[in-house]
Design a protein around this motif. Structure first.
Motif, PDB file in Angstrom:
ATOM      1  N   GLY A 164      -1.248  21.642  11.914  1.00 55.38           N
ATOM      2  CA  GLY A 164      -2.279  20.635  11.663  1.00 55.38           C
ATOM      3  C   GLY A 164      -1.733  19.317  11.191  1.00 55.38           C
ATOM      4  O   GLY A 164      -2.497  18.434  10.795  1.00 55.38           O
ATOM      5  N   LYS A 165      -0.416  19.136  11.299  1.00 54.98           N
ATOM      6  CA  LYS A 165       0.168  17.885  10.813  1.00 54.98           C
ATOM      7  C   LYS A 165      -0.392  16.685  11.587  1.00 54.98           C
ATOM      8  O   LYS A 165      -0.842  15.693  11.006  1.00 54.98           O
ATOM      9  CB  LYS A 165       1.694  17.914  10.983  1.00 54.98           C
ATOM     10  N   SER A 166      -0.399  16.825  12.906  1.00 57.84           N
ATOM     11  CA  SER A 166      -0.854  15.706  13.720  1.00 57.84           C
ATOM     12  C   SER A 166      -2.325  15.431  13.502  1.00 57.84           C
ATOM     13  O   SER A 166      -2.769  14.275  13.573  1.00 57.84           O
ATOM     14  CB  SER A 166      -0.598  16.005  15.196  1.00 57.84           C
ATOM     15  N   THR A 167      -3.093  16.489  13.222  1.00 62.25           N
ATOM     16  CA  THR A 167      -4.527  16.310  12.982  1.00 62.25           C
ATOM     17  C   THR A 167      -4.753  15.375  11.793  1.00 62.25           C
ATOM     18  O   THR A 167      -5.610  14.493  11.829  1.00 62.25           O
ATOM     19  CB  THR A 167      -5.175  17.668  12.701  1.00 62.25           C
ATOM     20  N   PHE A 168      -3.914  15.556  10.765  1.00 59.04           N
ATOM     21  CA  PHE A 168      -4.045  14.709   9.591  1.00 59.04           C
ATOM     22  C   PHE A 168      -3.848  13.238   9.941  1.00 59.04           C
ATOM     23  O   PHE A 168      -4.601  12.378   9.507  1.00 59.04           O
ATOM     24  CB  PHE A 168      -3.004  15.121   8.523  1.00 59.04           C
ATOM     25  N   PHE A 169      -2.861  13.004  10.719  1.00 60.58           N
ATOM     26  CA  PHE A 169      -2.551  11.590  10.921  1.00 60.58           C
ATOM     27  C   PHE A 169      -3.369  10.954  12.033  1.00 60.58           C
ATOM     28  O   PHE A 169      -3.557   9.739  12.052  1.00 60.58           O
ATOM     29  CB  PHE A 169      -1.040  11.414  11.089  1.00 60.58           C
ATOM     30  N   MET A 214       0.849  -1.195   0.000  1.00 63.16           N
ATOM     31  CA  MET A 214       0.000   0.000   0.000  1.00 63.16           C
ATOM     32  C   MET A 214       0.882   1.242   0.000  1.00 63.16           C
ATOM     33  O   MET A 214       1.920   1.254   0.649  1.00 63.16           O
ATOM     34  CB  MET A 214      -0.899   0.001   1.246  1.00 63.16           C
ATOM     35  N   LYS A 215       0.402   2.213  -0.726  1.00 59.44           N
ATOM     36  CA  LYS A 215       1.067   3.512  -0.658  1.00 59.44           C
ATOM     37  C   LYS A 215       0.008   4.569  -0.401  1.00 59.44           C
ATOM     38  O   LYS A 215      -1.117   4.475  -0.906  1.00 59.44           O
ATOM     39  CB  LYS A 215       1.809   3.816  -1.961  1.00 59.44           C
ATOM     40  N   LEU A 216       0.397   5.534   0.316  1.00 57.61           N
ATOM     41  CA  LEU A 216      -0.507   6.638   0.650  1.00 57.61           C
ATOM     42  C   LEU A 216      -0.257   7.758  -0.342  1.00 57.61           C
ATOM     43  O   LEU A 216       0.905   8.115  -0.590  1.00 57.61           O
ATOM     44  CB  LEU A 216      -0.194   7.114   2.077  1.00 57.61           C
ATOM     45  N   ARG A 217      -1.327   8.249  -0.915  1.00 56.45           N
ATOM     46  CA  ARG A 217      -1.126   9.285  -1.947  1.00 56.45           C
ATOM     47  C   ARG A 217      -1.596  10.658  -1.497  1.00 56.45           C
ATOM     48  O   ARG A 217      -0.967  11.670  -1.768  1.00 56.45           O
ATOM     49  CB  ARG A 217      -1.893   8.881  -3.230  1.00 56.45           C
ATOM     50  N   GLN A 218      -2.700  10.697  -0.830  1.00 58.76           N
ATOM     51  CA  GLN A 218      -3.219  12.006  -0.429  1.00 58.76           C
ATOM     52  C   GLN A 218      -4.183  11.845   0.731  1.00 58.76           C
ATOM     53  O   GLN A 218      -4.843  10.806   0.875  1.00 58.76           O
ATOM     54  CB  GLN A 218      -3.971  12.658  -1.621  1.00 58.76           C
ATOM     55  N   LEU A 219      -4.233  12.885   1.563  1.00 59.31           N
ATOM     56  CA  LEU A 219      -5.185  12.905   2.678  1.00 59.31           C
ATOM     57  C   LEU A 219      -6.065  14.130   2.526  1.00 59.31           C
ATOM     58  O   LEU A 219      -5.608  15.197   2.102  1.00 59.31           O
ATOM     59  CB  LEU A 219      -4.457  12.986   4.021  1.00 59.31           C
ATOM     60  N   GLU A 220      -7.308  13.951   2.940  1.00 60.74           N
ATOM     61  CA  GLU A 220      -8.245  15.090   2.822  1.00 60.74           C
ATOM     62  C   GLU A 220      -9.147  15.070   4.058  1.00 60.74           C
ATOM     63  O   GLU A 220      -9.774  14.053   4.365  1.00 60.74           O
ATOM     64  CB  GLU A 220      -9.076  14.934   1.550  1.00 60.74           C
ATOM     65  N   LEU A 221      -9.212  16.205   4.734  1.00 61.97           N
ATOM     66  CA  LEU A 221     -10.048  16.330   5.922  1.00 61.97           C
ATOM     67  C   LEU A 221     -11.104  17.387   5.681  1.00 61.97           C
ATOM     68  O   LEU A 221     -10.825  18.431   5.089  1.00 61.97           O
ATOM     69  CB  LEU A 221      -9.209  16.750   7.151  1.00 61.97           C
ATOM     70  N   THR A 222     -12.289  17.095   6.155  1.00 68.08           N
ATOM     71  CA  THR A 222     -13.353  18.080   6.049  1.00 68.08           C
ATOM     72  C   THR A 222     -13.979  18.258   7.422  1.00 68.08           C
ATOM     73  O   THR A 222     -14.443  17.284   8.042  1.00 68.08           O
ATOM     74  CB  THR A 222     -14.442  17.603   5.055  1.00 68.08           C
TER      75      THR A 222
END
Lengths: 372, 880
Positions: B38-43, B1-9
């Motif tokens: 907001g880096k930690s929020t993403f993960f 698996m590879k991670l390509r993009q993250l999106e938060l709403t």
């Protein structure tokens, strides 16, 4: 002429190895045995009851127990109870016999001296009360010269027979031919807790209520009938005991079904009145052992008391059993090394026993944590 | 698996916003942003997306919701096996989950199916959270959940290792092994201490405590039973003894015996009294008889004495008379001797007086004779005394020795020579007197015509002429002594010697010589006449003169005459000596005489006394009237008493011969009484003893001590068996654990080999030559060994700690990659302590690893991480 012969009631015996409930039940059963003796004597139309010693387990039993026993005897005024000291309640228990002398009902006769006791006009009781716990001499010697006219001559003694032994391994001094030698119609003996006939005229009545796993015959008393002086007595065992003491010493070997073997050896009925000590010997595979232990746990509550001893049960080597733990890897390696440690070669018996427990435990846990 | 993009709403700080983070490349992607960006929020949201069901209301999900509320939506684009999928979840409000095929844009899974798809394609394939290798600041764990999730992380690592090895159970036993070991440890820990002793609170300990308690109880009960047994034995013995003491036959026999003994004793006493009475009667008779015997004897003795007195008095009178004659004779002899002595003593006194007179006369004559000798000596002494005085007069003058005399003579010679030499060498002048004038030289008038020497410059004044200067010739006078000086010396010497001239001096010298000789002679004469000195002689002379009344100035009288003396002192002394001898003889003879006289006087006195006594006795023993009749009567009575005595003595002998043994009767009686009393005392004692032991018996009996002892003994036996079983069980558990540990340790050596192989070259780049040990529990590096020094990972510096944590993840990531599983490695502020030199090395290793490994690096260190390279991703937001 008919009478009842009993002995070794051992009232107030503590039974300390057992749980409190069992202790109480066993103690109560011994007191109840006295009443059942009275009932049986009445039913058997006996004139009197001879208690050939060890009515009490100790030289100074609690006064309440003494009182209770005398009360029971007093409840049968139509019967005469002839009490003689034994080795547990010998004449050395001065206070006990004084108390009994003082408190006894009229139908209780104490045989405290080696003198003829006349019952009615036809019976002469010749007692040989032990002066101390181990007199070391044959107290029945005097019976030979005792004059009793034409009465039935009934000897009463407590202790071991010379060529037979005693219940507790004390010195046995009574001659086995005492009855014949002293011209007795019957010699009523106490000390041995199982019923035994030494000669047609010489009997141990045994304890009316079993108290050990020694494997005696069914606990009870003896109904003795003698038609005329000199006639051979008719002796009839009468069951009295409530509790069945079973020692199950089962030897197992691989390939048999230990559970079935155990189940077949256990009584099917009256389990609540059964005291069981199960001693497993031989060798069994781990799985069989586990099944046997589980079975013991399941059936233990069926009985009044159930005790299982696996100390002398060895482990039969079986690859299948070890595969049940693990077919390979570290767990199997541990099982293999433990199994090796169960070999007695070069090890003490205790070390082997420890290894067996460890391996059995590993097996037990591994079955709870099956491999995926 | 590879991670390509993250999106938060509408997630946490991005409330009311849509935030995107990406794109993430195949290799290294860096996101540098300041803290709170907001880096930690993403993960955190990414974790919820993968691992939390969309219907969950857990705190983890609630934490995603912003203060404004509303649905929190998370979406991630992942690439699996070359295809991209968008995974979406909406939490809390309008809960939903979807999986969209990015290629077709179609929703391929929704809700539960979507969860199942995630589990199947992301989690399960990757064996749980190992789907992400996440290193946060200060963390060493595989996923971002920190230490509280360590167990699952360990499981993930173990899954990885197992998948690498292929046979997890075959190697380590896996979680089953863990559970078995854990259960064994738990069971052992609950049962025993580390030293395999019963542990507090364990059933084993409870049993052991109960054994201790039972042992104590047993000990107490044994003591109680012993008390009871002893009491019963005592009681039995006491009862037997009491029965014997109360035996009626014995008691009857005792009473009968006592009565007999008492009767015998009384009889013996009576007989004894009879004997005593008979004895007393006999004694009375004897006394009476003796009295009579004495009375008869007194009378007969008196009569005999009376006759004896007559003879004795006669004899004594004769003896007294004789003694008196002897006394008289001795007294006379004594008196005679005393008279002679008195006469002799008188004579002696006279002679002594004569002797004194004779001695005085002889002494006076001797003194006069001495006076005359002294006078003669004094007379002879006057001549040398005169000579001595004359010599002393001469010798008292100034002493002129021979040297002095020679010196004076020499001076005279030298003066003469000086004068002659001056006259010879110096010019002379003289003046002729003139009547008219005078001549003076240096102010001294010149005698006319007197030659004067010109021995010095002179000024000659001539009156009327003037002055003439005279000067001696040069060198004149040289070597000539000054005669004036010499003369002055001579004059001074003469004056010192008290003479006028040298001749006088010579005469004086000669006179002195003569005087010295005279004095010597005179002194010798004086010593010859008066050896003790003249003064002693004078003193003696004066003393004798004074003693004898003679004037010292007078000549002593001529020699004394001895005609007027009768006897010399010697003669008188001889006479006195004769008298003394006589007196001594007389005095020595007087003592025996005195003794004889005294003895005679005593004998007379004694004889007289005896005689007087006899006379008095005679008077006293004068025969009374009827004496003979009385004597006869007494003799009759005496004989009667003698007869009585014989009868009484026989009676006494008879009584004694028939007397019973009183002592034996008394002893027998006393013995029986004592025995009876001892029996009573013993009965009392036994009854008291019985009362005492009855109490003890009742106490122990009611306490049912025998039954309890038997019960405790049984219980102890049972408990000991149980304790032994527990001990064996503990040992068995310990043995089991040891075998399990040993087996697992052996297995782990093999098991960790793949990760060792991956990690070793990575660590070598950072710490050359360093080795490490893997912690089998955590399945991570537990220790690092550098230059032979072993350090626990936890004590390393922050930099080394985080570097090893990252390298370990890289090693795991490589293992995953080798399995064909691409696992994103996310480093979230994971290199904050590393120094510049090592961070560069770490960047190199990350870059190298990123060739076949997706690595996402987040950091707030914008400048430092600008050198890391790779794809740069950014957080972009837009309002929704």
């Amino acid at each position: 002429m008919r009478f009842f012969h009993t002995a070794d009631l051992h009232l107030a015996k503590p039974f300390g190895r057992f749980d409190a409930d069992t202790q109480a039940a066993l103690r109560t059963a011994r007191l109840d045995a006295l009443r059942r003796l009275g009932d049986a004597a009445r039913a058997g139309k006996a004139e009197f009851i001879l208690i050939a010693g060890d009515t009490f387990d100790a030289e100074a039993p609690p006064s309440k127990v003494v009182r209770r026993a005398l009360d029971v005897m007093g409840d049968y005024p139509d019967l005469q109870w002839i009490l003689m000291p034994g080795n547990h309640d010998s004449l050395a228990a001065v206070d006990l016999w004084e108390r009994i002398e003082r408190d006894k009902p009229e139908n209780v006769i104490l045989a405290l001296t080696p003198e003829v006791i006349e019952i009615g006009d036809h019976v002469a009781i010749l007692p040989a009360p032990p002066s101390v716990r181990n007199p070391g001499v044959d107290l029945t010697d005097w019976m030979t010269d005792a004059l009793t006219s034409k009465r039935f001559r009934i000897g009463l003694a407590h202790g071991g027979i010379l060529d037979f032994g005693s219940e507790e391994g004390t010195v046995a001094v009574i001659r086995p031919d005492r009855a014949e030698l002293s011209n007795l119609d019957y010699l009523a003996l106490g000390d041995w807790h199982g019923q035994k006939s030494i000669t047609p005229r010489t009997w141990y009545s045994g304890s009316p209520e079993a108290d050990s796993f020694k494997g005696h015959a069914e606990a009870g008393a003896l109904l003795v009938e003698i038609t005329a002086p000199g006639d051979v007595p008719q002796v009839t065992p009468v069951p009295i005991g409530q509790f069945d003491w079973r020692l199950l010493a089962l030897d197992f070997f691989a390939g048999t079904d230990p559970v079935q073997q155990l189940t077949e050896a256990l009584p099917a009925s009256d389990r609540d009145k059964t005291i069981v000590r199960f001693e497993a010997t031989g060798r069994l595979g781990l799985l069989e052992q586990s099944q046997l232990r589980d079975t013991c746990k399941q059936i233990a509550d069926d009985f009044h008391y159930f005790e299982a001893i696996f100390d002398r049960l060895g482990i039969e080597q079986a690859v299948d059993d070890l595969d049940l733990i693990a077919t390979g890897g570290a767990l199997r390696a541990a099982a293999d090394s433990l199994f090796e440690a169960t070999d007695l070669q070069g090890r003490t018996a205790e070390d082997v026993q420890i290894a067996q427990i460890a391996l059995t435990h590993l097996f037990h846990i591994s079955q709870q944590e099956p491999s995926q | 698996m590879k991670l390509r993009q993250l999106e938060l709403t509408n997630v946490r700080r991005f409330g009311g916003q849509k935030a995107q983070l990406g794109p993430f490349g195949d290799g290294l992607t860096t996101i540098t942003a300041e803290n709170e960006a907001g880096k930690s929020t993403f993960f955190d949201a990414l974790h919820a997306l993968f691992f939390v069901p969309h219907g969950s209301s857990s705190q983890e999900v609630k934490n995603l919701q912003p203060y404004s509320g509303g649905a929190a939506s998370v979406a991630a684009v992942v690439e699996i096996d070359g295809k991209e999928f968008r995974v979406e979840k909406s939490f809390l409000v309008q809960k939903s989950a979807r999986v969209i095929d990015c290629g077709s844009g179609q929703v391929i899974k929704q809700q539960g199916d979507a969860e199942a798809w995630i589990e199947e394609n992301i989690n399960k394939v990757n064996k749980g959270p190992a789907g992400l290798l996440w290193v946060r600041q200060g963390a060493t764990h595989v996923d971002p959940e920190g230490k509280d999730k360590d167990a699952s992380n360990v499981a993930a690592r173990r899954d990885l290792m197992s998948s690498v090895r292929g046979q997890i159970d075959a190697v380590t036993g896996g979680r089953r092994m863990d559970k078995i070991v854990e259960q064994c440890r738990k069971e052992l820990d609950a049962l025993a201490t580390k030293s395999l002793k019963a542990k507090a609170g364990s059933p084993w300990k409870t049993i052991e405590d109960s054994i201790d308690e039972l042992l104590q109880r047993k000990e107490r009960l044994e003591a109680d039973v012993k008390v009871l047994s002893d009491a019963l034995a005592t009681k039995r013995q006491a009862k037997l003894r009491l029965r014997a003491l109360h035996d009626p036959q014995k008691q009857e026999a005792r009473i009968q015996e006592l009565n007999l003994a008492e009767e015998a004793y009384q009889m013996a006493q009576q007989h004894d009294r009879n004997v005593t009475d008979a004895d007393k009667a006999l004694q009375l008779i004897v006394a009476e008889k003796n009295q009579l015997i004495r009375q008869v004897k007194d009378i007969t003795d008196t009569q005999e004495r009376r006759q004896q007195l007559v003879d004795e008095i006669t004899l004594r009178e004769e003896q007294t008379s004789d003694l008196r004659a002897v006394q008289l004779k001795s007294d006379t002899a004594l008196a005679d001797v005393k008279a002679v002595i008195a006469q002799k003593e008188t004579e002696r006194r006279d002679l002594v007086q004569s002797l004194s007179a004779a001695r005085a006369a002889e002494k006076s004559l001797q003194k006069w004779e001495r006076m005359r000798v002294l006078a003669d000596l004094i007379s002879q002494l006057s001549v040398p005394q005169t000579k001595l005085r004359d010599a002393d007069v001469i010798l008292e003058r100034a002493e002129i020795t021979q040297i002095d005399l020679d010196h004076l003579v020499d001076l005279g010679r030298r003066i003469s020579v000086a004068h002659e030499q001056r006259h010879a060498q110096f010019a002379k002048f003289s003046v002729q007197p003139s009547t008219a004038g005078t001549a003076e030289c240096d102010g001294v008038a010149l005698e006319p015509e007197k030659e004067a020497l010109i021995d010095r410059p002179l000024t000659l004044k001539l009156s009327g002429y003037g002055a003439v200067n005279l000067t001696p010739a040069a060198g004149a006078g040289a070597g000539i002594e000054d005669p004036d000086a010499l003369e002055a010396d001579q004059a001074a010497a003469l004056q010192a010697f008290g003479v006028q001239s040298v001749q006088d001096a010579r005469s004086a010298f000669n006179a002195r010589q003569g005087a010295t000789n005279d004095k010597t002679v005179a002194l010798a004469e004086i010593r010859g006449l008066a050896p003790d000195g003249i003064e002693a002689l004078d003193e003696e002379w004066k003393a004798l003169c004074n003693e004898l009344g003679h004037s010292p100035a007078d000549q002593p009288p001529g020699p004394a005459s001895s005609e007027n003396v009768d006897l010399s002192a010697v003669q008188i002394e001889e006479q006195i000596s004769v008298i003394d001898d006589d007196l001594e003889d007389l005095r020595s003879s007087i003592q025996p005489l005195q003794t004889v006289a005294t003895q005679a006087a005593n004998d007379v006195a004694e004889a007289t006394g005896v005689l007087n006594h006899l006379l008095e006795e005679k008077i006293l023993l004068a025969k009374p009237q009827g004496e003979d009749a009385a004597l006869a009567a007494l003799q009759t009575s005496r004989d009667e008493e003698i007869e009585k005595e014989e009868k009484a003595a026989q009676t006494l002998v008879d009584l004694k011969a028939n007397a019973p043994d009183l002592d034996m009767a008394r002893s027998t009686h006393e013995r029986l009484l004592s025995a009876e009393k001892a029996d009573r005392d013993e009965v009392n004692k036994l009854e008291r003893e019985l009362a005492r032991v009855d109490g003890a018996i009742e106490t122990q009996s009611e306490g049912a001590v025998e039954e309890k002892l038997a019960e405790v003994t049984d219980q102890l036996e049972k408990a000991s068996e149980r304790a032994k079983r527990y001990e064996l069980q503990a040992k068995a558990l310990n043995m089991l654990i040891a075998h399990l540990d040993e087996a697992r340790k052996d297995a782990q050596e093999t098991y960790f080999e793949p990760i060792r192989n991956e990690l070793r070259p990575l660590l070598a780049q950072l710490h050359a030559g360093a080795d490490f040990e893997l912690d089998p529990e955590k399945m991570l590096v537990g220790k690092i060994i550098r230059n032979g020094v072993e350090d626990d990972i936890n004590v390393l510096s922050g930099g080394a700690y985080e570097q090893i944590a990252i390298l370990t993840r890289l090693a795991f990531a490589k293992l995953f990659a080798k399995q064909g599983r691409q696992v994103p490695l996310i480093l979230d502020d994971a290199l904050v302590h590393t120094d510049d030199e090592r961070i560069s090395t770490m960047f190199n290793m990350l870059s190298h690893a990123a060739k076949d490994q997706q690595i996402i690096v987040l950091s707030c260190r914008t400048r430092a991480f600008s050198d890391l390279g790779g794809t740069r991703a950014f957080i972009e937001t837009e309002a929704v």
